[in-house]
Design an enzyme around this catalytic site. Structure first.
Site, PDB file in Angstrom:
ATOM      1  N   HIS A 103      21.279  62.603  33.479  1.00  0.00           N
ATOM      2  CA  HIS A 103      20.570  62.179  33.258  1.00  0.00           C
ATOM      3  C   HIS A 103      20.870  61.007  32.887  1.00  0.00           C
ATOM      4  CE1 HIS A 103      19.978  64.682  30.054  1.00  0.00           C
ATOM      5  NE2 HIS A 103      19.420  63.460  28.883  1.00  0.00           N
ATOM      6  N   GLY A 150      26.612  65.556  23.216  1.00  0.00           N
ATOM      7  CA  GLY A 150      24.675  65.393  22.536  1.00  0.00           C
ATOM      8  C   GLY A 150      23.766  65.703  23.583  1.00  0.00           C
ATOM      9  N   GLN A 151      24.574  66.499  24.348  1.00  0.00           N
ATOM     10  CA  GLN A 151      23.473  66.302  25.809  1.00  0.00           C
ATOM     11  C   GLN A 151      22.482  67.759  25.538  1.00  0.00           C
ATOM     12  OE1 GLN A 151      25.478  67.777  29.804  1.00  0.00           O
ATOM     13  NE2 GLN A 151      23.580  67.419  30.418  1.00  0.00           N
ATOM     14  N   HIS A 207      20.585  57.486  30.105  1.00  0.00           N
ATOM     15  CA  HIS A 207      19.928  56.877  29.628  1.00  0.00           C
ATOM     16  C   HIS A 207      19.649  55.575  29.989  1.00  0.00           C
ATOM     17  CE1 HIS A 207      18.970  60.083  26.053  1.00  0.00           C
ATOM     18  NE2 HIS A 207      19.605  61.203  27.211  1.00  0.00           N
ATOM     19  N   ASN A 244      25.233  61.311  27.999  1.00  0.00           N
ATOM     20  CA  ASN A 244      24.896  62.022  27.036  1.00  0.00           C
ATOM     21  C   ASN A 244      26.379  64.030  28.068  1.00  0.00           C
ATOM     22  OD1 ASN A 244      25.279  60.532  24.441  1.00  0.00           O
ATOM     23  ND2 ASN A 244      22.396  61.788  25.398  1.00  0.00           N
ATOM     24  N   ASP A 263      11.675  58.147  28.698  1.00  0.00           N
ATOM     25  CA  ASP A 263      11.541  58.971  27.753  1.00  0.00           C
ATOM     26  C   ASP A 263      10.766  59.112  26.634  1.00  0.00           C
ATOM     27  OD1 ASP A 263      14.483  59.652  26.819  1.00  0.00           O
ATOM     28  OD2 ASP A 263      12.759  60.465  25.156  1.00  0.00           O
ATOM     29  N   ILE A 264      10.333  60.566  26.140  1.00  0.00           N
ATOM     30  CA  ILE A 264       8.907  60.781  25.901  1.00  0.00           C
ATOM     31  C   ILE A 264       9.024  60.548  24.215  1.00  0.00           C
ATOM     32  CG2 ILE A 264       7.030  62.387  26.831  1.00  0.00           C
ATOM     33  CD1 ILE A 264       9.139  64.720  25.410  1.00  0.00           C
TER      34      ILE A 264
HETATM   35  P1  AMP Z   1      19.438  63.815  26.022  1.00  0.00           P
HETATM   36  O1  AMP Z   1      19.972  64.347  24.228  1.00  0.00           O
HETATM   37  O2  AMP Z   1      21.295  62.793  26.106  1.00  0.00           O
HETATM   38  O3  AMP Z   1      20.341  65.238  26.870  1.00  0.00           O
HETATM   39  O4  AMP Z   1      18.395  63.335  26.529  1.00  0.00           O
HETATM   40  C1  AMP Z   1      17.406  63.903  26.700  1.00  0.00           C
HETATM   41  C2  AMP Z   1      16.468  63.267  26.569  1.00  0.00           C
HETATM   42  O5  AMP Z   1      15.120  63.547  27.034  1.00  0.00           O
HETATM   43  C3  AMP Z   1      16.132  62.881  25.132  1.00  0.00           C
HETATM   44  O6  AMP Z   1      15.657  61.236  24.761  1.00  0.00           O
HETATM   45  C4  AMP Z   1      14.458  63.596  24.976  1.00  0.00           C
HETATM   46  O7  AMP Z   1      13.458  62.843  24.173  1.00  0.00           O
HETATM   47  C5  AMP Z   1      13.769  63.697  26.679  1.00  0.00           C
HETATM   48  N1  AMP Z   1      12.540  64.468  26.729  1.00  0.00           N
HETATM   49  C6  AMP Z   1      12.659  65.348  26.109  1.00  0.00           C
HETATM   50  N2  AMP Z   1      11.468  65.889  27.156  1.00  0.00           N
HETATM   51  C7  AMP Z   1      11.502  64.911  28.392  1.00  0.00           C
HETATM   52  C8  AMP Z   1      10.250  64.860  28.577  1.00  0.00           C
HETATM   53  N3  AMP Z   1       9.413  66.104  29.069  1.00  0.00           N
HETATM   54  N4  AMP Z   1       9.970  63.702  29.605  1.00  0.00           N
HETATM   55  C9  AMP Z   1      10.442  62.536  29.647  1.00  0.00           C
HETATM   56  N5  AMP Z   1      11.474  62.813  27.869  1.00  0.00           N
HETATM   57  C10 AMP Z   1      11.949  64.004  28.079  1.00  0.00           C
END
Ligand code: AMP
Ligand code: ZN
Length: 115
Positions: A104, A97-98, A106, A91, A34-35
């Site tokens: 995905h 919170g998606q 976490h 999420n 996760d970034i």
């Molecule tokens: P969610 O809020 O559950 O949809 O999670 C989305 C996740 O994607 C968040 O934790 C972000 O930090 C992560 N994210 C967004 N863009 C990227 C990316 N390019 N590479 C890796 N993680 C990402």
């Protein structure tokens, strides 16, 4: 949302058209960092095939969703958390919170980081 392919960030990562630090891969599942990590180890585990959300998953998606959890077990064991444990969360939808509409999980291990 039903975007896939070029419109979906995680489909682009699966296709190696967007950068990510990939930590695990098998025929059906990809996991990458996760970034914006919220734990010492924070990965996202995704099915390679586009499934938008748990909210809209179908019976035929059950196997690959299960494979994501098996990947979490494999990753957890490989990183030394097989007994200590870790968090796996998903999420779902706007109130859940998606933010990215490609399912995905976490994977968070080693303690929380940040707020
Ligand atoms: P969610 O809020 O559950 O949809 O999670 C989305 C996740 O994607 C968040 O934790 C972000 O930090 C992560 N994210 C967004 N863009 C990227 C990316 N390019 N590479 C890796 N993680 C990402
Ligand atoms: Zn996708």
């Amino acid at each position: 949302m039903t975007t896939a392919g070029a419109d979906c960030l995680f489909c682009r990562i699966v296709a190696r058209r967007s950068d990510a630090e990939i930590e695990y891969e098998d025929d059906h599942v990809l996991a990458f960092k996760d970034i914006y990590p919220k734990a010492a180890i924070h990965l996202l585990i995704v099915p390679k095939r586009h499934i938008a959300s748990i909210l809209t998953m179908e019976t035929g998606d059950a196997e690959v969703i299960g494979r994501c959890l098996l990947a979490a077990r494999t990753i957890g064991a490989a990183k030394g958390f097989g007994e200590r444990g870790y968090r796996v969360s998903v999420n779902c939808g706007p109130e859940g919170g998606q933010h990215v509409y490609h399912v995905h999980f976490h994977f968070m291990a080693g303690g929380r980081r940040g707020a």
